[in-house]
Design an enzyme around this catalytic site. Structure first.
Site, mmCIF file in Angstrom:
data_model
loop_
_atom_site.group_PDB
_atom_site.id
_atom_site.type_symbol
_atom_site.label_atom_id
_atom_site.label_comp_id
_atom_site.label_asym_id
_atom_site.label_seq_id
_atom_site.Cartn_x
_atom_site.Cartn_y
_atom_site.Cartn_z
ATOM 1 N N GLU A 101 -1.153 34.688 -20.365
ATOM 2 C CA GLU A 101 -0.681 35.954 -20.948
ATOM 3 C C GLU A 101 0.108 35.686 -22.231
ATOM 4 O O GLU A 101 -0.039 36.391 -23.235
ATOM 5 C CB GLU A 101 0.176 36.708 -19.920
ATOM 6 C CG GLU A 101 -0.666 37.233 -18.764
ATOM 7 C CD GLU A 101 0.148 37.794 -17.620
ATOM 8 O OE1 GLU A 101 1.037 37.087 -17.128
ATOM 9 O OE2 GLU A 101 -0.100 38.947 -17.238
ATOM 10 N N GLU A 130 -3.246 34.609 -10.302
ATOM 11 C CA GLU A 130 -2.221 35.316 -9.525
ATOM 12 C C GLU A 130 -2.694 35.806 -8.170
ATOM 13 O O GLU A 130 -1.938 35.828 -7.200
ATOM 14 C CB GLU A 130 -1.663 36.504 -10.333
ATOM 15 C CG GLU A 130 -0.759 36.119 -11.489
ATOM 16 C CD GLU A 130 -1.513 35.862 -12.791
ATOM 17 O OE1 GLU A 130 -2.745 35.654 -12.749
ATOM 18 O OE2 GLU A 130 -0.864 35.844 -13.847
HETATM 19 N N1 T1G Z 1 6.237 27.918 -10.742
HETATM 20 C C1 T1G Z 1 7.070 27.049 -10.132
HETATM 21 N N2 T1G Z 1 6.720 25.803 -9.775
HETATM 22 C C2 T1G Z 1 5.465 25.426 -10.054
HETATM 23 C C3 T1G Z 1 4.527 26.282 -10.677
HETATM 24 C C4 T1G Z 1 4.962 27.582 -11.034
HETATM 25 N N3 T1G Z 1 4.152 28.458 -11.652
HETATM 26 N N4 T1G Z 1 3.356 25.613 -10.794
HETATM 27 C C5 T1G Z 1 3.565 24.406 -10.275
HETATM 28 N N5 T1G Z 1 4.821 24.282 -9.825
HETATM 29 C C6 T1G Z 1 5.456 23.094 -9.223
HETATM 30 C C7 T1G Z 1 4.816 22.698 -7.900
HETATM 31 O O1 T1G Z 1 5.404 23.400 -6.827
HETATM 32 C C8 T1G Z 1 5.096 21.215 -7.852
HETATM 33 O O2 T1G Z 1 6.433 21.057 -7.439
HETATM 34 C C9 T1G Z 1 5.020 20.792 -9.320
HETATM 35 O O3 T1G Z 1 5.199 22.000 -10.087
HETATM 36 C C10 T1G Z 1 3.696 20.170 -9.717
HETATM 37 O O4 T1G Z 1 2.644 21.017 -9.273
HETATM 38 C C11 T1G Z 1 3.780 36.720 -15.049
HETATM 39 C C12 T1G Z 1 3.450 36.645 -12.234
HETATM 40 C C13 T1G Z 1 -0.307 23.971 -12.799
HETATM 41 C C14 T1G Z 1 -2.574 23.356 -11.914
HETATM 42 O O5 T1G Z 1 -0.363 30.295 -9.957
HETATM 43 O O6 T1G Z 1 -1.952 25.891 -10.151
HETATM 44 O O7 T1G Z 1 2.415 33.740 -13.897
HETATM 45 O O8 T1G Z 1 6.052 19.912 -5.278
HETATM 46 O O9 T1G Z 1 1.730 19.448 -7.541
HETATM 47 O O10 T1G Z 1 -1.733 19.279 -9.098
HETATM 48 O O11 T1G Z 1 1.634 37.466 -14.600
HETATM 49 O O12 T1G Z 1 0.619 23.572 -9.990
HETATM 50 O O13 T1G Z 1 6.579 18.602 -7.350
HETATM 51 O O14 T1G Z 1 8.336 20.065 -6.313
HETATM 52 O O15 T1G Z 1 0.547 21.588 -8.177
HETATM 53 O O16 T1G Z 1 -0.898 18.798 -11.471
HETATM 54 C C15 T1G Z 1 0.687 31.886 -11.905
HETATM 55 C C16 T1G Z 1 0.302 27.535 -10.097
HETATM 56 C C17 T1G Z 1 2.112 32.172 -11.564
HETATM 57 C C18 T1G Z 1 -0.199 28.307 -11.261
HETATM 58 C C19 T1G Z 1 -0.619 21.781 -11.687
HETATM 59 N N6 T1G Z 1 0.469 30.482 -12.017
HETATM 60 N N7 T1G Z 1 0.280 26.105 -10.322
HETATM 61 O O17 T1G Z 1 -1.251 21.125 -10.616
HETATM 62 O O18 T1G Z 1 0.670 19.630 -9.796
HETATM 63 S S1 T1G Z 1 2.399 33.882 -11.389
HETATM 64 C C20 T1G Z 1 -0.033 29.774 -11.020
HETATM 65 C C21 T1G Z 1 -0.850 25.393 -10.271
HETATM 66 C C22 T1G Z 1 2.448 34.478 -12.954
HETATM 67 C C23 T1G Z 1 2.464 36.363 -14.494
HETATM 68 C C24 T1G Z 1 2.445 35.959 -13.080
HETATM 69 C C25 T1G Z 1 -0.705 23.897 -10.320
HETATM 70 C C26 T1G Z 1 -1.062 23.289 -11.687
HETATM 71 P P1 T1G Z 1 6.869 19.834 -6.540
HETATM 72 P P2 T1G Z 1 1.341 20.432 -8.588
HETATM 73 P P3 T1G Z 1 -0.861 19.633 -10.250
#
Ligand code: T1G
Length: 720
Positions: A122, A142
């Site tokens: 976004e 999401e």
């Molecule tokens: N927020 C907080 N922590 C996050 C995070 C996030 N969005 N994404 C990853 N982490 C933490 C995760 O818990 C882990 O922590 C560490 O980062 C490494 O992640 C406004 C409302 C990016 C492809 O759904 O898909 O945006 O365990 O082990 O395999 O409209 O993380 O080390 O303590 O997964 O390299 C939408 C979610 C949010 C993406 C990386 N975004 N993340 O994968 O590492 S909602 C997502 C992922 C939003 C808007 C809306 C994957 C990754 P720890 P990892 P990875």
């Protein structure tokens, strides 16, 4: 008020999360919020300040926004969602920031590597241009968290990629490669070289050209007639592929709003739908799953720094359905595999199945022919152990019989080099007993794949008494490389998943024996959200599998305790399920099921002979009986220490047993129902059906002290 730097904003501690530097006439805005540059507190404010600075500096002509470290921006900070649902101020809302970027007098170039997910995409769409490394991925995932894009994603995305693709991306949540994004018009240029250098050059190139605001574009928004077809079909697909989930439908509604309303009104519609989703039980459950999937990788006594054994060559013993599937899993990850079976005929059969499997993947467009040819070249069929000295790991996947397994492991002990991992794919047998036949029990571990191994995501990693930490750490890490989710479990009968599945399927049988129809029981559980009903699952797996195991362990059954009989009797009649085209259901030659009145009549007769009273049973009772049976056994497993945390059990059930993700797993579901209620219901079943329903002591304790499984997990972490 918006500032960045090492200051405090409205009580929020600020670190240097967003930096602005200048490359002559181009401002470089770097987001530096490890590990994934989530848009947590301080980041939006920092970007805002940096855009202000860009616009206030007459020497600057354009800006580049780039992520530091491994990625662009992985979205909003999911850890913050709990605070948002408990009513924190929306001051940090992204929408105004994105408008401010879009309104910037100086063009803003978004330079993407790694992922631009959720709020990250976004953010990128509010820029005037997007450039990306070819390996980058973009997406609106999401819905996987039970929510929808909340910062204009459903409004800007269709303006860039068209309505059909935007609906697909927002409703299904799958990422899109930078290459595809470039063909869709979402990425303006792919950058092969150094991203920052090229981004600055690109910014200079476009600095004086008129920049377009995404929100003002309408050329991709389609016509009402075209869109009506797109939305109808998207709702149909969501109803099938994401049955029971609310967020995909909300996402489709939000994109539809983009086609019918102004940008501002569309954003309002999106915000309303977003809030509804965010406050839903589904979203809380799915966020639990997101963090749970990462939590299971953490083993208290096997720290992250534990050395791992490089696994570059493997062998699989047994080329049957499981062995062949496991060989494909390794080949798909690019790891060469020796596939061993007794003779050329068995191997040809096994390789034939693998080829057929791959051919159907090519047909369905999942893999290209080149990919498949390459993978097939990685699988070498062998009928002896000669080459085993060169492998780093062996997975034994032969028939479930202890004597046979022991002889294979004795052979592996002779053939494999010291340091190699000796794994068994057993789903029922004792790993320690298997390990005991080798001179190196520390190298032995269970790797329990689920059928079909090349499709199912779960890998139960069974820790033997002597399995070394290196071996455990290696298998946990390897599971990720194989595209699996590895969950460490202890060595008890059935391990975690199948041990719980026993009582679950037992209850489904009891229900039929008490008067329910086979398809009504399955229907109740399918409506609950399970991928399949328990009885149909039995038919798929083969009823004879459980029958044989039960015969073997009959001596362990306590006399006088109620046991189901229907399935054993069906097996005695040769009704093994799908493979014999008769089981709980009857099947046509395409394995399409239909209800079988013969089964109903048989069970009614057997029940009458056994004196089991017949009654009407509600769908709610069917769900309680089956699901609480899972919960009760899960609680025992937890207390006995065979699962590390309740969330581990949840992850097992979601990835190996078709439990609906939006219910968070059986243990989370029990918390959501309320453990006191669950406990009471189990006590009722205990009175009605006897000892099999004795409540698990842990469940009783948690219920009586008003605690949850989530709290139990937190206490475990503190204790570790
Ligand atoms: N927020 C907080 N922590 C996050 C995070 C996030 N969005 N994404 C990853 N982490 C933490 C995760 O818990 C882990 O922590 C560490 O980062 C490494 O992640 C406004 C409302 C990016 C492809 O759904 O898909 O945006 O365990 O082990 O395999 O409209 O993380 O080390 O303590 O997964 O390299 C939408 C979610 C949010 C993406 C990386 N975004 N993340 O994968 O590492 S909602 C997502 C992922 C939003 C808007 C809306 C994957 C990754 P720890 P990892 P990875």
């Amino acid at each position: 008020m918006v500032v960045s730097g090492n200051k405090e904003i409205d009580g929020l501690p600020m670190t240097n999360l967003v930096r602005i530097t200048k490359d002559n006439d181009v401002a470089v805005i770097t987001i530096d919020n490890p590990p994934v540059n989530a848009l947590g507190p301080g980041v939006p404010e920092g970007i805002w300040k940096a855009i202000d600075e860009t616009n206030g500096d007459p020497a600057i002509k354009a800006a580049v926004v780039i992520g530091s470290g491994r990625t662009f921006v992985a979205g909003a900070d999911i850890k913050e969602f709990g605070k948002m649902t408990s009513g924190a101020s929306p001051r940090r809302s992204l929408l105004p920031l994105l408008l401010q970027i879009e309104n910037s007098g100086k063009p803003v170039v978004m330079a993407i590597h790694g992922n631009a997910f959720g709020g990250g995409l976004e953010l990128a769409m509010a820029g005037h241009y997007r450039i990306a490394s070819p390996t980058a991925q973009v997406g609106q995932p999401e819905v996987k968290l039970g929510i929808i894009p909340g910062a204009g994603g459903t409004q800007r995305l269709p303006r860039l990629v068209g309505v059909a693709k935007a609906v697909e991306m927002c409703a299904e949540g799958k990422p899109v490669s930078a290459l595809e994004a470039a063909t869709l018009g979402l990425i303006d240029r792919l950058i092969e070289g150094d991203l920052l250098t090229e981004a600055v050059a690109f910014a200079r190139e476009i600095a004086d050209k008129p920049a377009r605001k995404t929100r003002e574009r309408t050329e991709n928004l389609g016509t009402a007639a075209e869109n009506a077809v797109i939305f109808a079909s998207a709702r149909d697909v969501a109803g099938k592929k994401q049955r029971g989930m609310k967020a995909p439908l909300a996402a489709i509604d939000a994109v539809e709003a983009a086609t019918k309303l102004s940008f501002e009104q569309g954003c309002e519609a999106e915000a309303k739908l977003f809030t509804e989703c965010l406050f839903s039980d589904q979203s809380k459950a799915l966020i639990h799953v997101f963090f749970g999937e990462r939590e299971v990788a953490k083993i208290p006594d096997v720290p992250k720094e534990t050395p791992v054994i490089p696994v570059n060559r493997v062998a699989v013993v047994g080329s049957g359905t499981m062995g062949g599937g496991i060989a494909m899993v390794f080949a798909n990850a690019g790891i060469p595999v020796l596939l061993k079976d007794v003779d050329a005929a068995a191997l040809e059969l096994g390789m034939g199945k693998i080829r057929k499997n791959y051919a159907s993947s090519v047909q369905r467009g999942r893999f290209t022919q080149e990919f498949v040819d390459e993978r097939l070249r990685l699988i070498t069929p062998v009928n002896n152990y000669d080459a085993f000295s060169g492998v780093d790991m062996v997975v034994e996947a032969i028939f479930e019989g202890m004597a046979l397994k022991k002889s294979v492991f004795a052979e592996l002990d002779r053939s494999c080099r010291q340091g190699a991992i000796l794994a068994s794919n057993t789903s029922t047998l004792n790993i320690d007993e298997i390990a005991g036949t080798t001179s190196r029990p520390e190298a032995v571990i269970g790797t329990h794949f689920f059928s079909p191994a090349n499709v199912m995501r779960l890998l139960e990693i069974v820790r033997g008494k002597k399995s070394s930490k290196e071996v455990i750490a290696t298998c946990m890490q390897l599971s990720k490389k194989l595209g699996k989710i590895g969950v460490l479990v202890g060595n008890c009968r059935g391990f975690v998943g199948n041990r719980m599945f026993g009582p679950y399927r037992r209850e489904a049988q009891f229900l039929v024996e008490e008067g329910a129809d086979v398809e009504t029981v399955d229907q109740a559980l399918v409506e609950f959200g399970n991928a399949m009903g328990p009885l149909a699952t039995g038919d798929l797996a083969g009823l004879d599998v459980g029958w044989r195991i039960r015969k073997e362990y009959r001596h362990l059954e306590k006399p006088g305790v109620r046991q189901p009989f229907a399935e054993d009797r069906l097996c005695e009649l040769g009704r093994y399920g799908q493979k014999t085209l008769k089981g709980w259901y009857r099947y046509d030659e395409n394995r399409r099921a239909s209800a079988d009145p013969e089964v109903t009549a048989l069970v009614r007769q057997w029940s009458a002979d056994a004196g089991i009273p017949q009654r009407q049973i509600s769908a709610a009772e069917m769900v309680d009986r089956c699901v609480f049976a899972l919960v009760n056994e899960g609680a025992r497993i937890l207390e006995e220490g065979y699962a590390l945390r309740a969330v581990d059990i949840d992850i097992i059930y979601l990835n190996g047993y078709g439990f609906p993700a939006y219910r968070g797993g059986p243990m989370w579901y029990a918390d959501a129902v309320g453990l006191q209620k669950v406990y009471q219901r189990i006590c009722e079943f205990n009175q009605q059906h006897g000892e099999l329903w004795a409540p698990a002591p842990l469940l009783q304790r948690l219920a009586e002290t008003g605690k949850t499984f989530v709290e139990f997990d937190k206490e475990q972490v503190v204790a570790a």
